[in-house]
Scaffold this motif. Sequence first.
Motif, mmCIF file in Angstrom:
data_model
loop_
_atom_site.group_PDB
_atom_site.id
_atom_site.type_symbol
_atom_site.label_atom_id
_atom_site.label_comp_id
_atom_site.label_asym_id
_atom_site.label_seq_id
_atom_site.Cartn_x
_atom_site.Cartn_y
_atom_site.Cartn_z
ATOM 1 N N VAL A 185 0.970 -1.127 0.005
ATOM 2 C CA VAL A 185 0.038 -0.022 0.046
ATOM 3 C C VAL A 185 0.834 1.145 -0.186
ATOM 4 C CG1 VAL A 185 -2.043 -1.088 1.367
ATOM 5 C CG2 VAL A 185 -0.026 0.044 2.564
ATOM 6 N N GLU A 186 0.154 2.441 -0.404
ATOM 7 C CA GLU A 186 1.014 3.601 -0.602
ATOM 8 C C GLU A 186 0.225 4.658 -0.617
ATOM 9 O OE1 GLU A 186 3.999 4.801 -4.351
ATOM 10 O OE2 GLU A 186 2.998 2.888 -4.506
ATOM 11 N N ALA A 187 0.687 5.774 0.101
ATOM 12 C CA ALA A 187 -0.270 6.900 0.170
ATOM 13 C C ALA A 187 0.774 8.382 0.617
ATOM 14 C CB ALA A 187 -1.152 6.565 1.371
ATOM 15 N N GLU A 188 0.177 9.347 0.202
ATOM 16 C CA GLU A 188 0.694 10.697 0.212
ATOM 17 C C GLU A 188 -0.108 11.464 1.444
ATOM 18 O OE1 GLU A 188 1.841 12.956 -3.209
ATOM 19 O OE2 GLU A 188 2.213 10.988 -4.135
ATOM 20 N N PHE A 189 0.802 12.235 2.136
ATOM 21 C CA PHE A 189 0.204 13.067 3.392
ATOM 22 C C PHE A 189 0.676 14.377 3.475
ATOM 23 C CE2 PHE A 189 0.718 8.749 4.149
ATOM 24 C CZ PHE A 189 -0.605 8.102 4.592
ATOM 25 N N SER A 190 -0.209 15.411 4.024
ATOM 26 C CA SER A 190 0.226 16.808 4.150
ATOM 27 C C SER A 190 -0.106 17.303 5.303
ATOM 28 C CB SER A 190 -0.497 17.504 2.827
ATOM 29 O OG SER A 190 -0.411 18.810 2.881
ATOM 30 N N LEU A 191 0.677 17.947 6.058
ATOM 31 C CA LEU A 191 0.536 18.568 7.357
ATOM 32 C C LEU A 191 1.027 19.828 7.306
ATOM 33 C CD1 LEU A 191 1.003 15.220 8.226
ATOM 34 C CD2 LEU A 191 0.000 15.788 9.958
ATOM 35 N N PRO A 192 0.290 20.824 7.719
ATOM 36 C CA PRO A 192 0.743 22.109 7.505
ATOM 37 C C PRO A 192 1.717 22.567 8.799
ATOM 38 C CG PRO A 192 -1.445 22.274 8.471
ATOM 39 C CD PRO A 192 -1.186 20.799 8.381
ATOM 40 N N GLN A 193 2.417 23.709 8.653
ATOM 41 C CA GLN A 193 2.987 24.427 9.770
ATOM 42 C C GLN A 193 1.750 24.730 10.859
ATOM 43 O OE1 GLN A 193 5.144 27.789 8.750
ATOM 44 N NE2 GLN A 193 7.125 26.625 8.198
ATOM 45 N N SER A 194 2.308 24.779 12.084
ATOM 46 C CA SER A 194 1.264 25.522 13.128
ATOM 47 C C SER A 194 2.159 26.089 14.031
ATOM 48 C CB SER A 194 0.625 24.076 13.588
ATOM 49 O OG SER A 194 1.320 23.581 14.544
#
Lengths: 778, 160
Positions: A185-194
């Motif tokens: 399985v494979e996936a991409e993730f995105s988390l912002p600065q905080s």
Amino acid sequence: METVGIGVSIPRKESPDKVTGLARYNTDFTSPGLLYAWMVTSIYAHANIKSINISDAIKISGVHAVITGDSYSLLCGPVIEDRPPLAKGKVRYFGEPVAVVVADSEEKAKEAAGKIMVEYEPLPVVNSIKGAIKKGSPLVHENLAFYKQVKPNEIFFKPGTNIVQHVKIRKGDLKKGWEQSEIVVEAEFSLPQSNHIAMEPRNVRAEIKGDGQVVINTSTQAPFDVQEMLAQYFNLDATRVIVHVPLVGGGFGGKTTAQLEIIAYLASKAVNGRPVKLIESREQDMTSSPCHLGLESKVKIGASRDGKIQAAQFTFIVDVGAYVDSGSKMTRAMAADCTGPYKIDNVRCDSYSVYTNHTYVTAFRGFGRLSYVFAIERTMEKLAFALGMDPLELRLINALKPGDTTPTLVGLNYSNIGNLSECLSRLKTLINWDEGVRTETGNYKVRSKGVSCLWKTSSSPPDATSGAIITINRDGTLNLNVGAVEIGPGTKTSLAQILAERLKMDANKIHVAMEVNTGVSPNHWKTVASMTNYMVGNAVLDAAEDLIHQILKIASIVLMCPPEVLEVGGGKVYMKEEPQISIDIKEIGNGYENPNGHSIGGQIIGRGNFIMHQLLPMDHATGRGRLGPAWAVGAQAVEVEFDTRNCTYKILKAATVIDAGKVLNPKCAKGVVMGGMCMGLGYGSREQNLYAQGGKRENPQLRTYHLMRFGENPEYIVDFVETPHVIGPYGMRGIAEHGIIGIPAALANALSVAAQVELNCTPLTPEVIWRTKKGESK
Amino acid sequence: MFSLQKKEFMDLNINGEKKSVVIRSADTLLDVLRNQLGLTGAKPSCKNGDCGACTVLIDGWPVKSCLMLAVEAVGHEITSIEGLKETAMQKTFIDCFAFQCGYCTSGFIMNCHGLSRIHPGADYGIIREWLQSNLCRCTGYEEITDAIKSVLDQNAALEQ
């Protein structure tokens, strides 16, 4: 006298001051002749500074000085020196300090700041990670290759790009791993600065005395680092820089780097050393001072049908903003623990830091783990789904155990890794996992649960050190002096408990100096990394041995026996065989006077220290190395009630089971874990730095940047497993950051189950969930 | 009546004492408490009315002192955290471990204390509505909930 040592919930020693308004924080103090500084900050994210006109500002009565980046030629940074304290030539992020006014009052300084005319020439902006790495991207630092690296082999950049750090993990045989994998399985993730949002905004007072002594009063987690940095940057004798730190109003990693202190020093220097106070407004604290990193990541995991993970590949790209600070270290720490607490023999990880025209980053609770754990824990969920396996069961099958190795090839045993399987098993019961993860409750509502696992060790320098000094008072009470700062978790109280346990006395009879003063407090590396009770605690125990040795020496003369037959406890020294033969410690703690007047001894002073040992910097080619002494592992869960019509949700429960080694103060420990969980729920559900086109910050205020508020918190369930870390004081492990780490992932797992869609980014606002359901990307 | 820059003598009734201060009409109550009266218990944090760290009581009602001009407080009874002595709320905050760093604590205690006086029988809905005006970044709010509920329960028990 009863022993009140570890394992007892005694309230924080400073509690009476904190409920009466008498607790003093740095911003509460003033001093004679105090002047006030105010910063002018950049309104562009990337621009050349064509000119700065200060002539109107300097004319205002009550204004003493205006300083700009042109006044100095200085670059700062703990890893690579890339940051001018005040922008010089160009600005690289919205909010970057450009000029400072020093005046009689804050009103005057603000008024003058408003009259400083800065002429900018806007430049193309790097406003995202994708923008930073695309071909032909504008460079945030053209001269990257010429910057001074503070230590060799800390940073590996690619000249001519925005990539400023690359850390590699190469473990096992990836090709073989993929061959053994039946499901991938494979996936991409995105988390912002905080943002950290410590309730006390960053602030400092600086003064240069007549004899050249520099006195800094600041709200920092790193007084000794501030001392060293100032000495280094301004070519001062470090012992002539005295840093005072009273109680600190929250840190969360945000107060670990020298920033405002440097500007305040320059401001004081500009007014002949007069004391200058510089307080950031909340907006400046959120834009000018460093924040929490953003992350784009890609994870690929392969497993055999039985659920055992065979191979994993990770790409992490960290948004460190406009300057590196400790961003490169977090990039490294993420790589070192990239697999999460799972046994994976074949691993490849490439972890990068990239410059953007965002606010630069520094340490934040979890030191990067919060972000990559989201990626791996969401991928684990996907793997469980692909395997048709219970997600909690999948984690149990792969949980790290003694005998396994980490991505950096550290061999594991119960002492250094603890017991994740036990944490998962307890969590399973505590959250009634077996009742099912998704229940439609009618009225368009769905209740669902998600789980996650976490682990974290520290990333200190291999020679990080701590000290402790104990003195005995005439009444037999003790004073404990350490270099750790009290930022909230109750460190000073826990340290007193450690000492009380060793001396078999009441911790309430141990006074701990709340203020840190680098002139008199023993060194402590920094109050960070959940390492304070471990490092300083060990120093306290070392000091206790020294103290006991001295007590027994005097007591053996007084009681006329060898020291070996004596024992210390309950404020006395007594004979092991005949405890009724004893002498009170207060009789000998400050010298003992014989009946004839002849005296021996003097004040007994115990001293102890601790240094990190056996740490090994990571190899650049393979990642092999050891960053910290031990991990604390844990399992977490979140339960939500989701409304399928409008994608709103309520967070009903959040649970955490951590292997704490030994819980020193149960209520303090639970409180710190719950606080971390609450912060994690905030990051998962609402917190982010919003950058508009052009890189301007859209939400630099607590009215637009939302935190969890009272009543939005769920019911918390917190439990501890206690597998001793044999070199931690009484077996304890650091757990102060850990509550936050797996919570955003557990929330996303619960919401993905509820909404029946893969949610691979934060913050998970109803709108984001709704758009994802509709097939729109964020 | 007032000019922005000109300073005037005013009398403030603070913690039961009359205090003369010299203030500009633009000075907030928070700044006057802290800078002129040395009452630093009320904390500056957002100075925008978003966090409640500067909460004081005005005639018994919680008010964010960063949003109130000092001149507006003339003629009213101001109570700051320094005006509370050995109250049930302070003691209970300690017993419940309802703070960590302590920077938001004065504001929370003032709000809770005001609530316990004005709504002695407050249910959770009222508690939630009142305390949503204050932010705490260290705790997860559970211990603060325990503290306010415990004081309200103690009060109810006393009345019976």
